[in-house]
Every structure is written in structure tokens, then in C-alpha cells.
Design a protein around this motif. Sequence first.
Motif, short mmCIF file in Angstrom:
data_model
loop_
_atom_site.label_atom_id
_atom_site.label_comp_id
_atom_site.label_asym_id
_atom_site.label_seq_id
_atom_site.Cartn_x
_atom_site.Cartn_y
_atom_site.Cartn_z
N UNK A 609 0.85 -1.19 0.00
CA UNK A 609 0.00 0.00 0.00
C UNK A 609 0.89 1.24 0.00
N UNK A 610 0.64 2.16 -0.93
CA UNK A 610 1.43 3.40 -0.98
C UNK A 610 0.49 4.57 -1.23
N UNK A 611 1.08 5.76 -1.35
CA UNK A 611 0.25 6.94 -1.64
C UNK A 611 -0.44 6.83 -3.01
N UNK A 612 0.14 6.01 -3.90
CA UNK A 612 -0.46 5.84 -5.23
C UNK A 612 -1.70 4.97 -5.18
N UNK A 613 -1.78 4.11 -4.15
CA UNK A 613 -2.92 3.21 -4.06
C UNK A 613 -2.47 1.82 -3.67
N UNK A 645 -9.88 0.75 -12.22
CA UNK A 645 -8.88 1.08 -13.23
C UNK A 645 -7.51 0.71 -12.70
N UNK A 646 -6.76 -0.04 -13.51
CA UNK A 646 -5.44 -0.52 -13.09
C UNK A 646 -4.35 0.03 -14.00
N UNK A 647 -3.21 0.34 -13.39
CA UNK A 647 -1.98 0.59 -14.14
C UNK A 647 -1.17 -0.70 -14.10
N UNK A 648 -0.44 -0.96 -15.20
CA UNK A 648 0.29 -2.22 -15.34
C UNK A 648 1.76 -1.94 -15.59
N UNK A 661 -8.06 2.84 -6.33
CA UNK A 661 -9.17 2.32 -5.53
C UNK A 661 -8.79 0.95 -4.97
N UNK A 662 -9.17 0.64 -3.74
CA UNK A 662 -8.86 -0.68 -3.17
C UNK A 662 -9.59 -1.79 -3.91
N UNK A 663 -8.98 -2.98 -3.92
CA UNK A 663 -9.61 -4.13 -4.55
C UNK A 663 -9.31 -5.38 -3.72
#
Length: 817
Positions: A609-613, A645-648, A661-663
Motif C-alpha cells: 500500500x502506498x500513496x499511489x494506491x 482502473x489498473x496501471x500495469x 481504488x482498493x480491490x
Amino acid sequence: MTVAGERLQAWLAGRGWEPFAFQQEVWQAVAEGRSGMLHATTGSGKTYAVWLGMLEALLGRYPPGRAAEPLRVVWLTPMRALAADTTKALAEPLRELAPTWSIGLRTGDTPSAERARQDRKFPTVLVTTPESLTLMLTRENARETLSSVEYVVIDEWHELIGSKRGVQAQLALARLRTFQPALVTWGLSATLGNLEQAMQVLCAPDPRPAPRLVRGRIDKTLAIDTLIPPDPGKYSWAGHLGARMKVPVVEEIERSGTTLVFTNVRSQAEIWYQLLLEERPDWAGHIALHHGSLDKATREWVEQGLKQGTLRAVVATSSLDLGVDFLPVERVLQVGSAKGVARMLQRAGRSGHAPGRPSRITLVPTNTMEIIESAAARWAARVGRVEKRESPEKPFDVLVQHLVTVALGGGFTPEALFAEVRTAWAYRDLSQAEFAWALAFCERGGESLGAYPEYHRIVRGEDGVYRVTDRGVAKRHRLGVGTIVSDAAIQVKYLSGKTLGTMEEGFIARLKAGDCFFFAGRLLEFVRVREMAAYVRKATRNKGTVPTWQGSKMALSTELSDAVLEMMQAAAQGDFFEPELEAARPMLQTQQRLSRIPTPTTLLVEAFQSREGQHLYVYPFAGRNVHLGLASLLAWRLARDKPNTFSISINDYGFELVSAEPFEVEPVTSGRMFAARNLMADVLASLNSSELAQRRFREIARVAGLVSSGYPGQPKSNKQLQASSGLFFEVFRKYDAANLLLTQAEREVLSQELEISRLGATLQRMRDKRMDFVPLRHPSPMSLPLMVERFREKLSTEQLSQRLDRILRDMEADTSS
């Protein structure tokens, strides 16, 4: 022994050469009329093993007379530089044993006067490439001029078999066998893991007598070692050891004779050439650069310098991978991972390139994981885990091109050509309906191009034979023959007019007047573009950018990935038995302390977990192409359950998913997300598959002859080619959905870009492994490189450095307290 045999023995004895057992085995097989495959170490004498056997057989049938024999032998090579070197080697015995027989070279570099001379009368032996052989098949009198061919040799078969160029060679062989049913075919290779199948692909189906697989075993020392950095550190990310290895590399070159420094991509070669000159300016003129974008004259100068031993070192890409004979080369350095065992062995063979001489390759890691890879590569080579090469299945663009080729080369009847094409391995399962589609596509443009006469490329005559009757179609086809497709290239020239080489149009298009960049080992200032040439001058400023070339990064092979996991298993058990593992011990122990070490039987999944999510890291060790598909698949399946929405980010070892967003991670940790059900549909849905297929279709359209690259001196721009192929793509999708070229584009995306079969196998392996799920307080050494990959896209080098410094400081403070 025949008279010819005695001559050959005398020729060998005159040079003090004693034939190896494997060479005699090949001679015997050729004497029996067998086709086959010779697999032997680089530099062990493969060329003469096959050539002397064929020469002996030919001399027995056709004793040398006053005139040269017609064309009897075609020797195919994958590279022009290799063709020139091979021609010299084949000419040696010919001069003494059959002085009236001729040998010729025919590639894209052959002068027009020499080609015209060959057109009047082919030499007895012709060294050529798949593209040039196909062009010979477009001649109206192809059957008449090529039916005398009795032997075909394909050199470096491993380099061709897995590509469309290999399929082009298969179709050419099928045509030659129609002209000469007793044709004998041999393939040469040094690095293949599936020899039996490779021989099947090469030889005619059900040949009589049966083909012979010859494995050349000679005592040849191969040394594989690693240039271990003095302080590899606890963390690993791409390039962080790169420039720091500059001094050790220079010291290795100083201690050695002529050295080849291999990199995997052209931009990396440009960087390392500059690094070496930066460290040793006095080496200017004594070291050189070699890659495929440089001017032909420059490449030839470098190759000559290597042969004569006048160059201290050459920084090169795969342009020098293959069997060109550089005897003075003593050392090979590989900067970064070779990504595969076969590629590493191929490059190692560039040193000590002669029977009995030792070969040595030194691996130069650019991150800590590559130190481990080095030990893994040596182990995999020692136990014989070499990659397999598979032939593409039914590429319809190559088939369409071949139909027009044969129609030009005397014409064909559909029934006979269908039977002939099916003898090529790639088309062994071709159906009558698929062939009929390809025929209709060439005859009238298929379902959607019937109104355009330029796509009516073949015409059926009253005798039932299909031919090309339009001169414009014939000219365009001959100019477009081949399967090598690259983006439009622009010549790079000085204002004086001297050519330095070619660059891809996309890079040049981003430059403004006054911008500086490194190319051909020089710092250049961009001036202007005029008539498909970029004009430059020598730059006076000290800094420039490095050109980027199109093409995806190489992916780690399955064999090397598995070997890396074997090394990780040993480290997890506290066994640092190789010097590379000992060097990587700080990183591996930090990984163990903060998380776990992946092994062949465990799947490591980390959460952070970071500030980015929320971050999720998964490590299947399946190579970057598979990881792109897996990451997209998991993101899509997770978002399907709950919109997100995910970054890869991906690398060869694993992938990262990041969401603001948490998942829920339970679907991953339980293994539900790795289900194989609906795999194909889910992968296509998870990606912009239409865009990927359209990009792939650009290449297919050019191979199939739908899009022309223009005429000599009037090339089309990349933008024009993209627009043309994009228009065809949309027309076919709307009005000809059953077009097999569209199907092929989708299939190639799945099989080549995403490696769908490997992706499916990886999912199965992931399900079979024990899950190690670790929530992280700080990024682990294995997760940090994935962060860096993502940061690089949005941060400058300076910002990235500051960000990493902060992450590492926080981590060190927490783990030491």
C-alpha cells in the motif's frame, strides 16, 4: 574410394586437415542420396562437412571438363555478410578440384551487372538468400534454369525456421522439388533444442531414402563466466549496474585480444560505444560499432577490421551473431541478459571460431537479477537446455505472395500447386477451401476488392494455367518479394552528401532543427529532412539523445526462466554455490527478509500500500510477453467483478497491478483468477485487441502485396503505409469478415506478441504451485524494478533518482531499526 574421393582426401591432406567423424558421417549420407540435418558446435567445420560431401558426389557424376556445369548447388544463408564469407569458403576446394566450375553470390547487395551476367548463365554453385531465391522463381523460365539444381543447403537453419522467412524457404524448396524430385536438402545449425522436428520441417514429407540427423561432437572448450560487479547491492532494477560496469569492461578488453561486445538492441550498442570512448578516448579508431542500421560500407569496413585483427573491440548487435568467420576474435562480452541459452551459445561461438580453439563468453549483468541469470544460463548450457524453434503455421500472407511468384515463374494449375504447397511443413494441414480463398484473393481481390483491377494479379488462361499478365503487377511484386518488414527508413546523411546509415522515420519525425542525437558512434545535430533523407552535421554540444528503434524487447525464454528459478531455489535453501549467487546474496537475503524468494514449486504474490494506491505483484517467471497478457487478463477479470482502473508494469520475472481504488486480493490468492476457462475470449477482451491486430495487419498487408513500399528512389513514408494498410483493415472488417488475412492478424497477435500457448501453460503452472502471499511494509528487491519500469514513463531521470533514493532510505531505516 572413388577418384573424386581421393582428390578430396588429397586436398584435405594438403592443408594438414584430418576429417572429423561427424564430417565423414555426412559425406556418407550425401553419397547415399540422403537429405539431413547437421548439428555441430560453431566453428567445428559444418560448412566443409556438407560441401565436400556434395562436391565429391558431383565430381563423381560430372568430371570437370572445359565448360562449367550448370547450376547444381544452391546455398541459402540468412544474412548477406554471411553469404560473402560462405562464398569464399566454398570457392577454396573448387579452385583446385573443379577449376572450370563457377561460384556466384546473389543477394540484395549484388551489383546489377553481376546479376545480369548470372541471368544469362547461372554459376555451378550459387550462394544466396531466401528472398533472392524467390526472385529467381519469378522468372518465366524458372523451371528450365532451376531444374538442374541437385543440392540445397540452408545455413543457420535455427535462424530461419521460426520465422516467415523460413516458410518462404519451405515453399521455395517445395517448388524446386517439383522441378527436381531427387533434390537433396541439408540444414546446418549449432543451437537448436528440437533437432528431429527441425529436420522434418526442412526435408520433404516421407523422403526416400530417410533423412539423416548428424550430431557433430568434437572436443571444444566453452567457457562461460560473469563479470561480477564489485558491489551489486541489495536492490535490482534495469540498468542500475550498467554504466558502473564500464571500467570492468574496459579492463577486460585491455587484457584480451580482439573482443566482440554484444548488446541486444541497437540503442544499447550506441550507448556502450560512447561509454567505452568516454573511458578511453585514445581508443578512437581502434574500436568500432556494428548494427543493421549503419551504412553497408561502414559495416564492411568493421567486418574487414575484425578479420584482419586491426580492431581492439567492436560493439555489435545480432548483426554479427551468425557464422561469419572472425578468427582473430578471442573474447566475447555480452552486456545484459542474452535472454536465451541458444543466443548466448551462438554469440559465444564468435570467439575461437575454428576447430580445437576454445570459445569464451563473459556475461556483463546490468542489474542484480541478471547476475543470477548468468549462473542460470551457464547451468542450462551445461545440461543442454536449449530453446526449441517452431515453424509458423499457415501464414496466408506468405502463401498469397507465393501464388503470384509461381504465376510469374511460368504459371501453375490449381490442383498441382495445391498438392505442392502441402508438401511444405507450414502448410501440411492447408485445406482445399483455404487454398481456394488464397487463389480467389490473388485472382480478383477476394470479396471486397473485385472492383479494383490492380488487385486482379493472376489470370487464368484458356489452357487452365494461372499467369501474371500485367507488367505493373509483375514489377510491383518483384520489388516487394520477401517477408522482412520494417518501418519506413530514412537515410541519415551529412550535408556534404555522405551517408551514415538509416534511421526509422518515427524517430526522425520527433526531431527539431538543432536537436542532437548519437548515431553511428557520432554526436550529430539534426538540420532538416528532404526527400526521405535526414541531413545532419557534427554537433558541437556535449549531450544528445540515443535513437530508439522499433521492435519489442526480447523476452526471457522458458528454458532460461526455469533455470533462474532453479538458482533461486538453491538460494532459498541457503546454498550460494555459484560465485554469481554469492554476489547476489545481499539482494536475495533482503528479498527473503522482506518477503520470500520464488522457487520452481511456489508462486510469490506480494501486496503493498502506498500513496499511489494498492499494489499487487505476481512473479510467474514467464517472460515479458506472457506477463503483458497475464497482467491485462488479471486486471480485466478483477475489474469485471468490481469496476476499477489498473496501471500495469511488466518485466521478465513478473508484473505489477496498481489501482488508486482498493480491490480484493482473495480472487488472486485463492487462484480463481488463474482459471483457464474462456481464456482466449478473456485475453482478447482485456486488451485493445483490435488495435493490436491492426498493427499486425500492416506487416501482413505488405507481405501479401496489398501495400507497396514504393519504387527505388520513390519510397512511401511510414504514414502512407500505415494509412493504406489501415484502410484495407477496415474494408475487410466491414465487407469481408471471413478474410483469412484478418484471421491471421489475430492469430499472430495471440501466438507471437502474447505467446498464448505459453500463457495458457503458465496459468496451469501457477495453479499447480503453492501460493506464497506476502503483504509488504516496503517494496521488496523484486518489486522495486517493476515500480521503476512504471516511474520511467512519467519521471525524468533526475526525478526518478530522487524518488528511488527516498524509497531506499526509508526501507533501510525501517529494516535496520
